[in-house]
Design an enzyme around this catalytic site. Structure first.
Site, PDB file in Angstrom:
ATOM      1  N   GLU A 176       0.850  -1.187   0.000  1.00 47.19           N
ATOM      2  CA  GLU A 176       0.000   0.000   0.000  1.00 47.19           C
ATOM      3  C   GLU A 176       0.896   1.250   0.000  1.00 47.19           C
ATOM      4  O   GLU A 176       1.141   1.809  -1.044  1.00 47.19           O
ATOM      5  CB  GLU A 176      -0.947  -0.036   1.204  1.00 47.19           C
ATOM      6  N   GLU A 184      -1.599   0.141  13.610  1.00 49.79           N
ATOM      7  CA  GLU A 184      -2.757   0.607  12.845  1.00 49.79           C
ATOM      8  C   GLU A 184      -4.045   0.473  13.658  1.00 49.79           C
ATOM      9  O   GLU A 184      -4.920   1.324  13.606  1.00 49.79           O
ATOM     10  CB  GLU A 184      -2.883  -0.234  11.563  1.00 49.79           C
TER      11      GLU A 184
END
Ligand code: BGC
Length: 911
Positions: A446, A718
């Protein structure tokens, strides 16, 4: 004595390639006197020996963000700046800086874009080469850009230590070029070699590849000024050749292969990149600090997987590569596989990398080899090694920590080692994710410029480091990526290509980030540049508003990754997504009105102030009942309403009370995601409940910041439950151990706990207001502001409060001493205060409400408890008891009250 301690030109000291023809200037003053103010200044700029501009003596105290007001600077010139300042004590001081300008718009370059003839789905690294003769030169400058990423060597010497040049911008519109002074490298016979890799341009990116183009290409021009001053140019054209060297494959996600046995392929003619020559993106000078090696780290230990594979542990999660210095046998192949974590059995945990192979392969020549991958990076702490036997020597490996090379501007420490580690994790999260653009994560497939992540972390980031130019570059790309209707992309540079999805917070970055930069750096320049983009986004929302001025449409991320999400609601949390969107619509409109005021746009101030009022009133009607109850009282909703002043005055106390009750309901723990987390502590401070903010901060059990730290985190996770209390990993496919959003608590540590915050943009006036919280006995921070260094250190120990402050010249501060009435106005200088207090802030790790489970997790506490409650904690009632607190248990046994109070004191003494 007055002294000029620093001169900044476009926020840089002595810049070598200034990209701004009318830059902002700033300088910092030091003096051994107190209360020093600048009364006047004078700037003289010379072009060589020739005077270029003299501002004359200008009366005024402006010393940061002063707009250069002379004639536009010339391109490619070397200037000297002389500054004189006068202060209110009748002293004066001089300072001097030097700078060179870049080519602002390199229109006279004659180079052509050239490319190679490899198949268009390769990951190889073609080397473009040109041999040329040269006379002795006065000066040699190399202008260089590429589609893809490049490294450059002249006569075998690396020309630059920057990584991933030319950097990542909205490639279809603008592409950076770099300029290198290579005078010292020129010889009679020369070889210029430029190696390219796919990088962001043609490599794998966001589930696809070749987002911008199929082939790497270069554009280079070497400008030689000979001794008799005539110029010779060596530029990319059909006389160049290309070949494959020893960097055989490279992709950001997948890694790099360097083969020291590979014989370079025969040089072949290059081809002109016709499309690029016909429709080349505008070349712009390098806009911000490049990516560089920020630090080198040695592995701290060698581990082995159950099958005996060696694993290096670098002791710190980071973004970067590993350098190997090794003499192997010819053709020996060594493979490095990167990961952030280990599975419980000690194997490399790679599930969270998704499709990223994160593997570097080195093939040895047989002699002494050095392998440094230059065209990839990984997010890692652990590296498994194949091909070097079971016990490779640790000293052969060095981790090169990579990130944007922005200057550090904050230091923080306090009495809690866990909070200090949290601070370090926040800083590491920033270093690992500021890689030319603000990325979400450095490890999986990503690594994109998600706008929401950057928006919530920006305030912390801008205090930690000087990221003004970094964000200025990225915001320019945000504006370029903005759709014609004002819609803002969720990812910048906009790899998705479509218009805006319209999500609150993500798109609101267009407004919130420029405003934050203005507040922290004081440069109205960022508002001048971004105002059209800010306004376009607010107008986009305005066109879509309901008759009550609410934002109730469009895709929303909601309170992303909040813990209060309900089954089946994905990652969005249970806060009404349109409540968040409407709250941010109000917030952005208010900020736009403020920006308009800074820029002197009186009519727009009136217009957006009225719109803001209308949105607030619509919001109150929709989301707050007549008695002050909030519809959907989540922590995030309540914090948003309190922080953004969305409620009517008469309802604020009740809403504050609801927030307190909600926290109580969750035993003082947060339930918030990307939206609520960065503001929850600020909202508690705003309602005067720093005690609760302190408890939230210091919670060591799940969920919370220190829970991660106690689990051994060295960067921010995260998700709150990236590692669950039972030790298992979240397996949702979205579990990075290096995402900075929840690190947005960093600004609370500096602005509230230590208590240094700007009272006027750029810290021209400073508020100093330490907050005492139970469990922290001292805290200290040093901030480099545009005016110089601010320091605040406080301590509350042995019934004595001590506060030390240092305030830079040309500023004033308002100091609020803890437990004292009112405030003290201070000019520059150092001050110290100490006075008696009844308060005792010694850490109380456990309270009467702490569940036994939490206490039992600590070996020492477990021993004390087991001795006090013999047989009970491993008997049949153990599971029942683990969920109870002393408060729950005290009534269940005679003498419980006294017993548990004594026990608590004993347990807290263990800390
Ligand atoms: C990213 C996030 C981002 C989100 C939004 C994720 O994959 O890692 O940080 O903001 O997507 O959808």
């Amino acid at each position: 004595m007055l002294k000029v301690s620093k001169i900044l030109i476009d926020r840089q000291e002595n810049p070598a390639a200034l990209s701004e023809p009318t830059p902002y200037l700033g300088w910092q003053l030091e003096s051994d006197r107190q209360n020093v103010h600048q009364t006047a200044y004078r700037i003289c700029i010379r072009d060589g020996l020739m005077p270029f501009w003299d501002s004359g003596r200008i009366t005024g105290s402006e010393s940061a963000a002063v707009r250069y007001a002379g004639p536009p600077l010339n391109e490619e010139c070397r200037y000297t700046l002389e500054l004189t300042v006068w202060d209110n004590h009748g002293e004066s001081a001089q300072g001097k800086a030097e700078f060179s300008t870049a080519l602002f718009a390199p229109r006279f370059l004659t180079a052509q874009w050239i490319t190679h003839t490899l198949a268009d789905n390769h990951s190889e690294c073609p080397v473009f080469v040109r041999h040329f003769s040269a006379e002795p030169v006065q000066k040699a400058r190399l202008y260089l850009s590429a589609c893809g990423i490049y490294t450059v060597r002249l006569n075998g010497q690396e020309v630059s230590q920057d990584w991933f040049a030319p950097g990542w911008t909205e490639y279809a519109s603008r592409l950076q070029y770099q300029v290198y002074d290579v005078t010292a490298l020129i010889q009679p016979e020369n070889t210029l070699e430029i190696t390219t890799a796919n990088g962001w341009y043609a490599g794998y990116l966001n589930g696809t590849r070749q987002v911008y183009g199929k082939q790497t290409a270069i554009f280079a021009e070497l400008s030689l000024t000979c001794m008799d001053s005539h110029r010779v140019t060596v530029a990319t054209d059909v006389r160049w050749q290309w070949y494959l060297g020893q960097h055989r494959e490279a992709e950001f996600y997948h890694g790099e292969r360097i083969d020291r046995t590979a014989v370079p392929t025969a040089p072949q003619p290059v081809v002109l990149a016709e499309d690029l020559n016909a429709h080349a993106p505008a070349l712009v000078p390098q806009q911000c600090e490049p990516v560089r090696v920020l630090e080198r780290r040695a592995p701290v230990q060698l581990l082995h997987t159950p099958d005996g594979t060696p694993i290096l542990d670098f002791g710190q999660n980071m973004a970067g590569v590993v350098r190997l210095d090794w003499q192997g046998s010819p053709g020996q192949e060594i493979t490095l596989r990167f990961a952030e974590a280990l599975t419980p059995d000690g194997s490399l945990y790679t599930a969270n990398l998704r499709t990223a192979k994160a593997t570097d392969t080195f093939v040895c020549s047989g002699g002494k080899d050095t392998f440094v991958p230059r065209f990839t990076y990984h997010g890692f702490r652990y590296v498994s090694i194949a091909g070097m036997g079971g016990n490779p020597p640790l000293d052969a490996f060095t981790a090169l920590v990579l990130g944007t090379d922005a200057a550090a501007t904050a230091q923080f420490s306090c009495s809690s080692p866990l909070v200090n580690r949290l601070w370090a994790n926040i800083v590491w999260g920033q270093r690992s994710n500021f890689v030319d653009v603000p990325t979400d994560c450095p490890q999986r497939d990503e690594r994109l410029g998600w706008t929401g992540d950057a928006a919530v972390f920006c305030r912390t980031a801008a205090q930690n480091e000087d990221v003004y130019r970094f964000f200025r570059k990225w915001l320019a790309d945000l504006a370029i990526g903005q759709a014609a209707d004002g819609g803002v992309p969720h990812i910048v540079p906009n790899v998705n290509g479509q218009g805006s999805g319209g999500a609150a917070v993500w798109c609101d970055a267009a407004v919130t980030i420029p405003w934050t930069l203005y507040e922290l750096y004081g440069e109205r320049d960022i508002l001048e540049r971004q105002y059209p983009s800010m306004k376009a986004w607010v107008e986009y929302m305005r066109r879509q508003e309901t008759p009550d001025h609410l934002r109730q449409c469009g895709f929303q991320h909601g309170d992303w990754l909040a813990l209060d999400r309900e089954e089946g609601r994905g990652n969005r949390g249970s806060t009404d997504a349109y409540l968040i969107a409407s709250a941010y619509y109000a917030h952005c409109t208010r900020l736009l009105a403020k920006a308009a005021a800074v820029l002197g746009k009186a009519q727009e101030v009136a217009e957006y102030t009225a719109l803001h009022r209308a949105i607030c009133s619509g919001f109150q009607q929709e989301y707050i009942t007549a008695t002050g109850r909030v519809v959907g009282e989540t922590q995030t909703a309540l914090a948003l309403i309190l922080l953004f002043d969305l409620a009517r005055a008469e309802h604020r106390d009740r809403i504050a009370q609801s927030l307190v009750q909600n926290l109580d309901k969750h035993q003082g723990h947060l339930t918030t995601g990307f939206i609520g987390t960065p503001i929850l502590m600020d909202a508690l401070s705003k309602i005067g409940r720093n005690d609760l903010a302190g408890k939230l901060l210091l919670n060591e059990d799940f969920p919370g910041w220190l829970y991660e730290v106690r689990c051994g985190a060295t960067t921010m996770w995260e998700r709150w439950d990236s590692v669950r209390p039972d030790g298992s990993f979240d397996e949702s496919g979205m579990n990075s151990f290096n995402h900075y959003a929840f690190g947005a608590v960093g600004d609370w540590l500096l602005e509230q706990l230590v208590g240094i915050r700007p009272a006027e943009p750029g810290y021209r006036a400073i508020t100093l207001q330490p907050q005492l919280i139970q469990g922290i006995t001292q805290a200290c921070a040093l901030r480099t502001t545009p005016y110089g260094r601010v320091r605040l250190a406080w301590q509350c120990l042995n019934h004595l409060i001590t506060v030390e402050v240092e305030i830079p010249a040309n500023t004033t501060a308002q100091l609020f001493l803890p437990e004292q009435e009112g405030s003290i106005t201070l000019g520059s200088g150092s001050y110290q205060y100490s006075y008696a207090t009844e308060t005792d802030l010694t850490p109380q790790r456990f309270t009467m409400d702490t569940p036994l489970r939490t206490m039992l997790a600590d070996a020492d506490a477990k021993a004390v408890l087991s001795a006090a409650l013999p047989g009970m904690l491993d008997g049949p009632a153990a599971a029942f008891l683990a969920g109870k607190s002393f408060n729950d248990l005290k009534g269940m046994m005679p003498g419980g009250e006294a017993l548990f109070a004594q026990l608590l004191t004993k347990l807290n003494q263990l800390c």
